[in-house]
Write a protein that holds these residues in place. Structure first.
Motif, PDB file in Angstrom:
ATOM      1  N   VAL A   1      10.021 -21.165  26.459  1.00  0.00           N
ATOM      2  CA  VAL A   1      10.262 -22.343  27.193  1.00  0.00           C
ATOM      3  C   VAL A   1      11.313 -23.107  26.680  1.00  0.00           C
ATOM      4  N   ALA A   2      11.647 -23.604  25.717  1.00  0.00           N
ATOM      5  CA  ALA A   2      12.532 -24.310  25.046  1.00  0.00           C
ATOM      6  C   ALA A   2      13.918 -23.623  25.243  1.00  0.00           C
ATOM      7  N   VAL A   3      14.150 -22.463  24.955  1.00  0.00           N
ATOM      8  CA  VAL A   3      15.275 -21.602  25.272  1.00  0.00           C
ATOM      9  C   VAL A   3      15.469 -21.790  26.765  1.00  0.00           C
ATOM     10  N   HIS A   4      14.399 -21.366  27.447  1.00  0.00           N
ATOM     11  CA  HIS A   4      14.600 -21.302  29.153  1.00  0.00           C
ATOM     12  C   HIS A   4      15.308 -22.681  29.664  1.00  0.00           C
ATOM     13  N   ARG A   5      14.722 -23.577  28.980  1.00  0.00           N
ATOM     14  CA  ARG A   5      15.331 -25.000  29.312  1.00  0.00           C
ATOM     15  C   ARG A   5      16.577 -25.395  28.740  1.00  0.00           C
ATOM     16  N   CYS A   6      17.198 -24.427  27.868  1.00  0.00           N
ATOM     17  CA  CYS A   6      18.414 -24.738  27.389  1.00  0.00           C
ATOM     18  C   CYS A   6      18.448 -25.948  26.404  1.00  0.00           C
ATOM     19  N   GLU A   7      17.270 -26.142  25.754  1.00  0.00           N
ATOM     20  CA  GLU A   7      17.262 -27.316  24.805  1.00  0.00           C
ATOM     21  C   GLU A   7      18.204 -27.026  23.760  1.00  0.00           C
ATOM     22  N   PRO A   8      18.815 -28.070  23.125  1.00  0.00           N
ATOM     23  CA  PRO A   8      19.726 -27.928  21.973  1.00  0.00           C
ATOM     24  C   PRO A   8      18.919 -27.360  20.728  1.00  0.00           C
ATOM     25  N   GLY A   9      19.655 -26.194  20.284  1.00  0.00           N
ATOM     26  CA  GLY A   9      19.036 -25.688  18.935  1.00  0.00           C
ATOM     27  C   GLY A   9      17.899 -24.756  19.293  1.00  0.00           C
ATOM     28  N   ALA A  10      17.346 -24.512  20.463  1.00  0.00           N
ATOM     29  CA  ALA A  10      16.409 -23.636  20.639  1.00  0.00           C
ATOM     30  C   ALA A  10      16.498 -22.287  20.400  1.00  0.00           C
ATOM     31  N   PHE A  11      17.573 -21.665  20.818  1.00  0.00           N
ATOM     32  CA  PHE A  11      17.843 -20.292  20.808  1.00  0.00           C
ATOM     33  C   PHE A  11      18.286 -20.073  19.378  1.00  0.00           C
ATOM     34  N   GLU A  12      19.143 -21.102  18.677  1.00  0.00           N
ATOM     35  CA  GLU A  12      19.038 -20.663  17.076  1.00  0.00           C
ATOM     36  C   GLU A  12      17.842 -20.703  16.366  1.00  0.00           C
ATOM     37  N   ARG A  13      16.679 -21.467  16.969  1.00  0.00           N
ATOM     38  CA  ARG A  13      15.433 -21.324  16.136  1.00  0.00           C
ATOM     39  C   ARG A  13      14.769 -20.004  16.281  1.00  0.00           C
ATOM     40  N   LEU A  14      15.029 -19.583  17.620  1.00  0.00           N
ATOM     41  CA  LEU A  14      14.549 -18.054  17.904  1.00  0.00           C
ATOM     42  C   LEU A  14      15.121 -17.291  17.037  1.00  0.00           C
ATOM     43  N   ILE A  15      16.485 -17.275  16.660  1.00  0.00           N
ATOM     44  CA  ILE A  15      17.199 -16.471  15.913  1.00  0.00           C
ATOM     45  C   ILE A  15      16.744 -16.430  14.443  1.00  0.00           C
ATOM     46  N   ASP A  16      16.293 -17.788  13.918  1.00  0.00           N
ATOM     47  CA  ASP A  16      15.969 -18.003  12.605  1.00  0.00           C
ATOM     48  C   ASP A  16      14.749 -17.434  12.323  1.00  0.00           C
ATOM     49  N   ARG A  17      13.659 -17.393  13.464  1.00  0.00           N
ATOM     50  CA  ARG A  17      12.423 -16.938  13.331  1.00  0.00           C
ATOM     51  C   ARG A  17      12.237 -15.222  13.175  1.00  0.00           C
ATOM     52  N   PHE A  18      13.258 -14.873  14.174  1.00  0.00           N
ATOM     53  CA  PHE A  18      12.925 -13.376  14.330  1.00  0.00           C
ATOM     54  C   PHE A  18      13.926 -12.334  13.834  1.00  0.00           C
ATOM     55  N   GLU A  19      15.233 -12.885  13.368  1.00  0.00           N
ATOM     56  CA  GLU A  19      16.126 -12.133  13.168  1.00  0.00           C
ATOM     57  C   GLU A  19      16.017 -11.091  12.068  1.00  0.00           C
ATOM     58  N   ARG A  20      15.495 -11.649  10.908  1.00  0.00           N
ATOM     59  CA  ARG A  20      15.203 -10.880   9.568  1.00  0.00           C
ATOM     60  C   ARG A  20      14.075  -9.574   9.797  1.00  0.00           C
ATOM     61  N   PRO A  21      12.805 -10.294  10.452  1.00  0.00           N
ATOM     62  CA  PRO A  21      11.768  -9.265  10.911  1.00  0.00           C
ATOM     63  C   PRO A  21      12.346  -7.924  11.756  1.00  0.00           C
ATOM     64  N   LEU A  22      13.179  -8.690  12.569  1.00  0.00           N
ATOM     65  CA  LEU A  22      13.736  -7.543  13.690  1.00  0.00           C
ATOM     66  C   LEU A  22      14.590  -6.520  13.078  1.00  0.00           C
ATOM     67  N   PHE A  23      15.521  -7.022  12.242  1.00  0.00           N
ATOM     68  CA  PHE A  23      16.207  -6.119  11.389  1.00  0.00           C
ATOM     69  C   PHE A  23      15.566  -5.124  10.459  1.00  0.00           C
ATOM     70  N   THR A  24      14.666  -5.758   9.915  1.00  0.00           N
ATOM     71  CA  THR A  24      13.770  -4.859   8.741  1.00  0.00           C
ATOM     72  C   THR A  24      13.150  -3.563   9.873  1.00  0.00           C
ATOM     73  N   TYR A  25      12.641  -4.086  10.805  1.00  0.00           N
ATOM     74  CA  TYR A  25      12.088  -3.044  11.803  1.00  0.00           C
ATOM     75  C   TYR A  25      12.970  -2.030  12.321  1.00  0.00           C
ATOM     76  N   ALA A  26      14.343  -2.600  12.757  1.00  0.00           N
ATOM     77  CA  ALA A  26      15.381  -1.792  13.228  1.00  0.00           C
ATOM     78  C   ALA A  26      15.877  -0.665  12.150  1.00  0.00           C
TER      79      ALA A  26
END
Length: 204
Positions: A22-47
């Motif tokens: 929802v925060a990303v949807h609302r374009c809240e500052p830093g929201a997308f960066e938090r999404l990346i920080d939370r999921f980038e590493r496990p997604l890379f491990t999976y890929a």
């Protein structure tokens, strides 16, 4: 509940990421960066577990994150974002992109798990020994993983490295929980056999 892979407690993730979506949807500052920080590493491990190539895995994750941003900010309304189980949604996006990339790189390792029996099972990573011994064990495990069919590698990463529940894995790969349990067992047998072929003992 104990994790048979690490010996630790399986993570219980009540927060599926809806608030962050929802925060990303609302374009809240830093929201997308938090999404990346939370999921980038496990997604890379999976890929990387699927593709066995760091450059391809990085490319897939970057593509997946851009697709996620577009979906959350332009395609989904706020209600849909709030109800979204973000983790399996992102993993499924990465999975589809990985499989698309692999279509031109099919190999003999792509034999289906359905052709393997369940056999004996057992955890593979020892929690004892020196740091050097554990690093050597992890490297042997990585090499053994590379010998497995792609669907076996995928399930081992999701279940025992990302500690996903079977319900989350079902959402990620689009299969029933009952079918996945049998496939996880077969995946573990294949890994055990690969480790034994390298002279690695496993604990029962």
């Amino acid at each position: 509940m104990k994790n048979s892979w690490t010996g630790g407690e399986i993570a219980r993730q009540a927060d599926q990421g809806g608030e962050l979506a929802v925060a990303v949807h609302r374009c809240e500052p830093g929201a997308f960066e938090r999404l990346i920080d939370r999921f980038e590493r496990p997604l890379f491990t999976y890929a990387h577990g699927i593709l066995q190539n760091a450059f391809d895995a990085q490319e897939v994750v970057q593509d997946a994150m851009m697709r996620a941003h577009k979906a959350l900010t332009r395609q989904y309304d706020e209600e849909r974002c709030a109800a979204l189980a973000v983790r399996p949604w992102l993993f499924r996006t990465v999975r589809n992109l990985c499989l698309n990339k692999r279509r031109s790189k099919r190999s003999a390792l792509e034999e289906s798990l359905e052709s393997f029996d369940d056999g004996r099972l057992g955890p593979f990573v020892s929690l004892e020994g020196s740091e050097l011994e554990r690093k050597e064990e992890v490297e042997l495990l990585r090499r053994a993983m590379a010998l497995l069919p792609v669907d076996a590698r995928e399930l081992i990463v999701l279940r025992f490295m990302e500690e996903m529940s079977y319900a989350e894995i079902a959402k990620t790969v689009g299969q029933s929980e009952a079918a996945l349990r049998g496939k996880v067992f077969r995946s573990l047998k294949l890994l055990r056999d690969a480790l034994e072929s390298k002279g690695v003992a496993y604990a029962m």
